[in-house]
Write an enzyme that holds these catalytic residues in place. Structure first.
Site, PDB file in Angstrom:
ATOM      1  N   ASP A  22      21.880 -11.053 -13.280  1.00 51.84           N
ATOM      2  CA  ASP A  22      20.926 -10.056 -12.799  1.00 51.84           C
ATOM      3  C   ASP A  22      19.749 -10.732 -12.093  1.00 51.84           C
ATOM      4  OD1 ASP A  22      19.905  -7.530 -12.396  1.00 51.84           O
ATOM      5  OD2 ASP A  22      18.983  -7.378 -14.386  1.00 51.84           O
ATOM      6  N   HIS A  39      21.940 -11.348  -2.802  1.00 50.96           N
ATOM      7  CA  HIS A  39      23.341 -11.303  -3.255  1.00 50.96           C
ATOM      8  C   HIS A  39      24.118 -12.518  -2.741  1.00 50.96           C
ATOM      9  CE1 HIS A  39      22.590  -7.531  -5.100  1.00 50.96           C
ATOM     10  NE2 HIS A  39      22.505  -6.823  -3.991  1.00 50.96           N
ATOM     11  N   LEU A 134      40.392 -23.340 -17.061  1.00 50.36           N
ATOM     12  CA  LEU A 134      39.299 -22.387 -17.305  1.00 50.36           C
ATOM     13  C   LEU A 134      39.795 -20.967 -17.060  1.00 50.36           C
ATOM     14  CD1 LEU A 134      36.265 -21.553 -17.628  1.00 50.36           C
ATOM     15  CD2 LEU A 134      36.011 -22.012 -15.172  1.00 50.36           C
TER      16      LEU A 134
HETATM   17  C1  IPE Z   1      23.691  -5.182 -14.722  1.00 49.24           C
HETATM   18  O1  IPE Z   1      22.633  -5.300 -13.823  1.00 49.24           O
HETATM   19  C2  IPE Z   1      24.993  -5.190 -13.982  1.00 49.24           C
HETATM   20  C3  IPE Z   1      25.368  -6.477 -13.389  1.00 49.24           C
HETATM   21  C4  IPE Z   1      24.732  -7.592 -13.527  1.00 49.24           C
HETATM   22  C5  IPE Z   1      26.564  -6.435 -12.606  1.00 49.24           C
HETATM   23  P1  IPE Z   1      21.868  -4.012 -13.266  1.00 49.24           P
HETATM   24  O2  IPE Z   1      20.799  -4.513 -12.385  1.00 49.24           O
HETATM   25  O3  IPE Z   1      22.842  -3.055 -12.693  1.00 49.24           O
HETATM   26  O4  IPE Z   1      21.285  -3.362 -14.612  1.00 49.24           O
HETATM   27  P2  IPE Z   1      20.040  -2.408 -14.863  1.00 49.24           P
HETATM   28  O5  IPE Z   1      20.147  -1.297 -13.863  1.00 49.24           O
HETATM   29  O6  IPE Z   1      18.810  -3.221 -14.656  1.00 49.24           O
HETATM   30  O7  IPE Z   1      20.185  -1.973 -16.276  1.00 49.24           O
HETATM   31  C1  IPE Z   2      22.422  -8.410  -9.862  1.00 47.35           C
HETATM   32  O1  IPE Z   2      21.219  -8.372  -9.172  1.00 47.35           O
HETATM   33  C2  IPE Z   2      23.596  -8.080  -8.990  1.00 47.35           C
HETATM   34  C3  IPE Z   2      24.194  -6.765  -9.265  1.00 47.35           C
HETATM   35  C4  IPE Z   2      23.888  -5.941 -10.237  1.00 47.35           C
HETATM   36  C5  IPE Z   2      25.253  -6.349  -8.366  1.00 47.35           C
HETATM   37  P1  IPE Z   2      20.464  -7.014  -8.834  1.00 47.35           P
HETATM   38  O2  IPE Z   2      20.972  -6.510  -7.526  1.00 47.35           O
HETATM   39  O3  IPE Z   2      20.564  -6.063  -9.966  1.00 47.35           O
HETATM   40  O4  IPE Z   2      18.973  -7.531  -8.670  1.00 47.35           O
HETATM   41  P2  IPE Z   2      17.640  -6.879  -9.215  1.00 47.35           P
HETATM   42  O5  IPE Z   2      17.870  -6.566 -10.678  1.00 47.35           O
HETATM   43  O6  IPE Z   2      17.413  -5.638  -8.412  1.00 47.35           O
HETATM   44  O7  IPE Z   2      16.597  -7.907  -9.009  1.00 47.35           O
HETATM   45 MG    MG Z   3      19.441  -5.686 -11.618  1.00 45.49          MG
END
Ligand code: IPE
Ligand code: IPE
Ligand code: MG
Length: 249
Positions: A22, A39, A134
């Site tokens: 995240d 990303h 792995l």
């Molecule tokens: C959790 O992250 C999902 C992934 C890392 C794929 P999110 O960014 O979607 O989660 P919330 O919305 O902060 O709970």
């Molecule tokens: C994690 O990073 C990737 C996915 C959930 C796909 P985020 O896109 O949730 O990044 P933040 O949480 O908005 O910083």
């Molecule tokens: Mg996120």
């Protein structure tokens, strides 16, 4: 000189580590970059970690949460961008996975992905099937509750068909119908970005996992931090409801 990596390997690695990756968006925002750049940098962090884990560490199971069932609620352009990135990543990495003995599995609703990505996933999973070093699992269009609901549906079908007796419904009967059927429960779940929640990840499987939260945004996550987290994990005492070492001495 023995490094921390050597010591962590000698001390005995956990069987299965799962990561909720995240913070890509916030990493980008902090640099005045679009979320898409976050990303892309996140994909590079995956590349770095998988290479390190496969070549240097000898961990058996690594699971990466890449896209949740709730992530479809993001703006269509971001979703499309993520799907294209995943497609490109799997296409590009499959050769390296085969060479490195990495077996790719994907858990989640693969059929609910764009057709081209679903085909790429199925192809990569099949081509890496012989990998024995792995076990890399990517959670894609994955939701912990949805997986439990799906398993219950399968149990109901077996009951209705007379193939299963109600008295045979135990933990194993549920676990073997989840996407993680042949994957051991995680010993350690790491979440980056400072959020301290599971966001619908491994709800069943996390029963006795150790949880580690780091403020590092996913694109900034390095193999060195991973090793430090493993070192801290090895110093924890897991009790599983018992009394642990305190109770026996
Ligand atoms: C959790 O992250 C999902 C992934 C890392 C794929 P999110 O960014 O979607 O989660 P919330 O919305 O902060 O709970
Ligand atoms: C994690 O990073 C990737 C996915 C959930 C796909 P985020 O896109 O949730 O990044 P933040 O949480 O908005 O910083
Ligand atoms: Mg996120």
């Amino acid at each position: 000189m023995r490094t921390l990596v050597d010591r962590v390997v000698e001390a005995g690695l956990p069987g299965h580590v799962a990561i909720i990756m995240d913070g890509n968006g916030r990493w980008a925002a902090a640099r005045d970059l679009p979320r898409s750049a976050g990303h892309r940098a996140g994909a590079e962090a995956v590349e770095r970690l998988v290479r390190f884990v496969g070549r240097r560490l000898g961990l058996r199971y690594l699971t990466l949460f890449a896209f949740s069932t709730e992530n479809w609620t993001r703006p269509p352009a971001e979703v499309e961008d993520l799907m294209a990135l995943l497609q490109h990543f799997i296409d590009e990495k499959v050769g390296e996975f085969i060479d490195g003995g990495i077996r790719l599995r994907v858990i989640g609703d693969v059929e609910g992905l764009p057709a081209e990505l679903a085909a790429t996933v199925r192809d990569a999973v099949r081509r890496t099937e012989a990998g024995e070093k792995l076990n890399l699992t990517v959670a894609l269009n994955y939701g912990g509750r949805q997986d439990i609901v799906r398993a219950c549906g399968e149990i109901a079908k077996s009951l209705a068909a007379g193939d299963l007796d109600p008295s045979a419904i135990d933990e194993a009967a549920i676990a073997e119908r989840l996407h993680t059927a042949r994957i051991p429960d995680p010993d350690l779940i790491i979440r980056t970005s400072g959020e301290t929640r599971l966001s619908n990840f491994f709800l069943w499987q996390a029963a006795y996992a150790e949880l580690h939260f780091t403020k590092t945004y996913w694109p900034g996550f390095t193999p060195a931090e991973f090793v430090r987290i493993l070192d801290a994990f090895q110093k924890r005492e897991r009790r599983y409801g018992g009394l642990g070492m305190e109770g026996v001495v």
